[in-house]
Design an enzyme around this catalytic site. Sequence first.
Site, PDB file in Angstrom:
ATOM      1  N   SER A   1       3.734   0.110   8.356  1.00  0.00           N
ATOM      2  CA  SER A   1       2.398   0.406   7.858  1.00  0.00           C
ATOM      3  C   SER A   1       1.315  -0.481   8.459  1.00  0.00           C
ATOM      4  O   SER A   1       0.167  -0.070   8.547  1.00  0.00           O
ATOM      5  CB  SER A   1       2.377   0.297   6.333  1.00  0.00           C
ATOM      6  OG  SER A   1       2.833  -0.964   5.917  1.00  0.00           O
TER       7      SER A   1
ATOM      8  N   HIS B   1       4.263   6.803   6.400  1.00  0.00           N
ATOM      9  CA  HIS B   1       3.314   7.076   7.486  1.00  0.00           C
ATOM     10  C   HIS B   1       3.863   8.028   8.542  1.00  0.00           C
ATOM     11  O   HIS B   1       3.181   8.321   9.526  1.00  0.00           O
ATOM     12  CB  HIS B   1       2.878   5.765   8.140  1.00  0.00           C
ATOM     13  CG  HIS B   1       2.192   4.855   7.186  1.00  0.00           C
ATOM     14  ND1 HIS B   1       0.868   4.987   6.850  1.00  0.00           N
ATOM     15  CD2 HIS B   1       2.667   3.824   6.449  1.00  0.00           C
ATOM     16  CE1 HIS B   1       0.544   4.066   5.963  1.00  0.00           C
ATOM     17  NE2 HIS B   1       1.622   3.349   5.695  1.00  0.00           N
TER      18      HIS B   1
ATOM     19  N   LYS C   1      -0.770  10.144   1.855  1.00  0.00           N
ATOM     20  CA  LYS C   1      -1.236   9.794   3.207  1.00  0.00           C
ATOM     21  C   LYS C   1      -1.492  11.075   4.004  1.00  0.00           C
ATOM     22  O   LYS C   1      -2.466  11.753   3.732  1.00  0.00           O
ATOM     23  CB  LYS C   1      -0.254   8.817   3.820  1.00  0.00           C
ATOM     24  CG  LYS C   1      -0.498   7.458   3.136  1.00  0.00           C
ATOM     25  CD  LYS C   1       0.526   6.416   3.282  1.00  0.00           C
ATOM     26  CE  LYS C   1       0.066   5.197   2.471  1.00  0.00           C
ATOM     27  NZ  LYS C   1       1.144   4.297   2.129  1.00  0.00           N
TER      28      LYS C   1
HETATM   29  C1  LIG Z   1       1.510   3.460   1.072  1.00  0.00           C
HETATM   30  C2  LIG Z   1       2.924   3.081   1.186  1.00  0.00           C
HETATM   31  C3  LIG Z   1       3.766   3.113   0.077  1.00  0.00           C
HETATM   32  C4  LIG Z   1       3.252   3.354  -1.310  1.00  0.00           C
HETATM   33  O1  LIG Z   1       2.920   4.679  -1.507  1.00  0.00           O
HETATM   34  P1  LIG Z   1       1.882   5.043  -2.657  1.00  0.00           P
HETATM   35  O2  LIG Z   1       2.092   6.493  -2.902  1.00  0.00           O
HETATM   36  O3  LIG Z   1       0.540   4.724  -2.133  1.00  0.00           O
HETATM   37  O4  LIG Z   1       2.245   4.202  -3.857  1.00  0.00           O
HETATM   38  C5  LIG Z   1       5.097   2.848   0.265  1.00  0.00           C
HETATM   39  N1  LIG Z   1       5.591   2.550   1.485  1.00  0.00           N
HETATM   40  C6  LIG Z   1       4.801   2.485   2.578  1.00  0.00           C
HETATM   41  C7  LIG Z   1       5.396   2.156   3.897  1.00  0.00           C
HETATM   42  C8  LIG Z   1       3.441   2.747   2.459  1.00  0.00           C
HETATM   43  O5  LIG Z   1       2.661   2.651   3.519  1.00  0.00           O
END
Ligand SMILES: *Cc1c(COP(=O)(O)O)cnc(C)c1O
Length: 401
Positions: A183, A211, A243
């Site tokens: 991330s 992602h 995302k």
């Molecule tokens: C954003 C993210 C999460 C958390 O997801 P949410 O739905 O925002 O709680 C978990 N793992 C990674 C790698 C992320 O980038």
Amino acid sequence: MTLDGHLQARLAAREAALLYRQRVTVESSNQVDQVAAGNPFVNFCSNDYLGLANHPQVKAAIKAAVDEAGFGSGASHLVSGHSLWHHKLELVLARLTQRPRALLFSTGYMANMALVTGLLENGQSVVGDKLNHASLVDAAQLACANKSKSSFLRYKHSDMADLERQLKKTSAGTLVLTDGVFSMDGDIAPLPALAALCRKYKSYLAVDDAHGFGCLGPNGAGSVLAAGLSVGDVPVYMGTLGKAVGGFGAFVAGSEALIETLIQFARPYIYTTALPPAVAAGNVASVALLRDEPSYRVRLQENITLFKAQAKHHLASLEGVKLLPSDTAIQPLILGAEKRVMQVAGHLLQAGYWVGSIRPPTVPVGTARLRITLSAKHTQQHIDGLWLALAEALKVTEYDR
Ligand SMILES: *Cc1c(COP(=O)(O)O)cnc(C)c1O
């Protein structure tokens, strides 16, 4: 000392370390062109990689579902909160990821908490990449703390020799955790090598594809299918819906036994209210768009290529600034010092560009960075403009590194 006295000292220390974080209130919808704090910005820090958060078909699906299903789900999934809309989304996600079943969660953070704490038994250990997302780290720590003879080991980022060293310290049945796309660095995990090592050490691989899902792989099915790996290679696949899907929520996909185990044992699944049905309906509409319409991924890829070409041009004469080698929508520009990151981000804001300022403890000390994220919705003009402003800001702050 009063509680506030104690807290104020902590906050002052945070501020002195230049690590104080502040929220910005957005006054428009989540689009590439955004209004925040009264000013227009081009957003280069959203995770809405495909620009689906404002798609008319998605909005229409949510409105229609609200008329039928109302707002809240009213209960947890195991009581009366599990609706037809949730069911349909699980079917769509299982089919797209080519897995027998999928299970919805309210957030990715909770999905990771659920999968690690729900799967781990006494004596089983967890091994994770050092750059894994905070939610995977927290999940591993919590899970291991509550088990006897379970340890949480970490391996150097994407370093397979180090992973093998850690796996040798654990017994069979270890859970190996990795981000699919990291991330804060934007690079893709060496999934085939990870799967091969897990096979060799009779360990189980879980991939957090927050992602990658929507952006990579056939029909946006994610990094695991992009690498040609099956449910046998990667038994636990986790994706998020906040995302590239542009919605909200998350899921785990895998075998019938995996999903049933999570339903029975994963506390972050059991003890929480189900997502509003309309959120599930919006996610279904959005996943259908990204699955059936390659143009979103094509546009994103064009923007990634354009951004990197511009980087080469603008960074050639600059010292102490490094763009990490990422081929994904996440493009980190390492500046090193927290102070410079804040200064450059401030200059960019004044020029109308909003990028992420990422500092420790989110990333290792000395690697403070601008986290620039690209969207299918950015135009060439947006990207050209960002680089002009960025080149200027980097020159102005050169002596503050
Ligand atoms: C954003 C993210 C999460 C958390 O997801 P949410 O739905 O925002 O709680 C978990 N793992 C990674 C790698 C992320 O980038």
